[in-house]
Design an enzyme around this catalytic site. Structure first.
Site, PDB file in Angstrom:
ATOM      1  N   SER A  75      87.251  52.498  43.791  1.00 21.10           N
ATOM      2  CA  SER A  75      87.505  53.120  42.489  1.00 21.10           C
ATOM      3  C   SER A  75      86.218  53.729  41.968  1.00 21.10           C
ATOM      4  O   SER A  75      85.122  53.203  42.218  1.00 21.10           O
ATOM      5  CB  SER A  75      88.011  52.076  41.486  1.00 21.10           C
ATOM      6  OG  SER A  75      88.121  52.647  40.188  1.00 21.10           O
TER       7      SER A  75
ATOM      8  N   TYR B 242      87.170  44.260  37.174  1.00 17.68           N
ATOM      9  CA  TYR B 242      87.729  45.269  38.078  1.00 17.68           C
ATOM     10  C   TYR B 242      86.605  46.101  38.692  1.00 17.68           C
ATOM     11  O   TYR B 242      86.576  46.331  39.901  1.00 17.68           O
ATOM     12  CB  TYR B 242      88.702  46.167  37.312  1.00 17.68           C
ATOM     13  CG  TYR B 242      89.361  47.218  38.179  1.00 17.68           C
ATOM     14  CD1 TYR B 242      90.385  46.875  39.063  1.00 17.68           C
ATOM     15  CD2 TYR B 242      88.971  48.551  38.113  1.00 17.68           C
ATOM     16  CE1 TYR B 242      90.992  47.833  39.862  1.00 17.68           C
ATOM     17  CE2 TYR B 242      89.573  49.516  38.908  1.00 17.68           C
ATOM     18  CZ  TYR B 242      90.573  49.153  39.779  1.00 17.68           C
ATOM     19  OH  TYR B 242      91.176  50.090  40.581  1.00 17.68           O
TER      20      TYR B 242
END
Length: 266
Positions: free
Chosen positions: A128, A141
């Site tokens: 990501s 995350y």
């Protein structure tokens, strides 16, 4: 001969888009889901839960036995998590790393013997853009995806002599159902972060809703597979999302932090 592609988390979102795109272009695609019988897709589905090693071993063995090879592994399965670090239960943090980090490693470890035997293979880990920076209320995350980026770099060097290539693909915000599958730390009434976290939850969801079409990610993955000499790092997303990584490299830490804090209204 059509390449055999194994994709984790192919029942929805980016994973499903990639699987459909490759299937339509003649690849032999095997997608995975914890409940594959409930998924209606034109490609093959096998049962796999990245947090349960026995299901990983079984799924990889099933495809390898049936096809005789696995040419491309796409580690797409992942899970979101939001919340202030102080308020987020540590068990939920561990669970997120079990999916986003350790689960990916277990799938890689299961496929490597097959790829070594065939002296070829491509492993694509979906990370990501958030993994390049610590984002407020998404710190865990960011950490799980950032850790995967670094492990992929190390793995690339370790397996290169076996004819195996390893790639990171870092997407930005895409219009998928990831927000509904996230673990959201509750907005506690007595939390010191109550107002700011509540505002940012709405902001994060709006970013997903207005994100790019997942087909953009599918096209990027296809180009990587067809590239005989792929790079180690790819970023797929809006210009400003990718440019934020460049800014972090060139700006002083405090200036970059101030930009992020202004964006998140902190």
């Amino acid at each position: 001969m059509s390449k055999i592609v194994f994709i984790t988390g192919a029942s929805s979102g980016i994973g499903k888009s990639i699987a459909l795109y490759l299937h339509d272009r003649g690849y032999v695609v095997y997608g995975t889901s914890r409940n594959p019988d409930k998924i209606d897709v034109p490609f093959s589905m096998v049962a796999l839960d990245v947090t349960k090693e026995e299901t990983i071993q079984k799924a990889i063995a099933e495809v390898a036995e049936k096809e005789g090879r696995i040419d491309v592994l796409i580690n797409n399965a992942g899970k979101g998590i939001t919340g202030p670090i102080e308020d987020t239960p540590t068990d939920e943090m561990r669970e997120n790393f079990n999916t986003n980090f350790f689960g990916v490693i277990d799938v890689v470890k299961a496929v490597l013997p097959q790829m070594r035997d065939q002296k070829s293979g491509l492993i694509i880990n979906t990370t990501s853009i958030a993994g390049y920076m610590g984002l407020p209320f998404r710190g865990i995350y960011s950490a799980s995806k950032g850790a995967l980026e670094l492990v992929t770099e190390a793995l690339s060097m370790e397996v290169k002599s076996f004819g195996i290539k390893v790639v990171n693909v870092a997407p930005g915000d895409f219009a998928t159902n990831i927000a509904s599958g996230r673990y959201h730390t509750p907005v506690y009434e007595n939390s010191a972060y109550k107002e700011k976290y509540a505002e940012n939850l709405a902001l994060m969801d709006s970013h997903v809703d207005s994100g790019k079409d997942p087909i953009v990610m599918a096209e990027a993955i296809h180009k990587i597979i067809e590239n005989k000499n792929p790079k180690i790092h790819y970023k797929v997303g809006a210009f400003m999302e990718k440019f934020s990584i460049v800014l972090k490299r060139v700006l002083p830490d405090k200036m970059y932090e101030k930009l992020l804090m202004n964006h998140y209204k902190l």
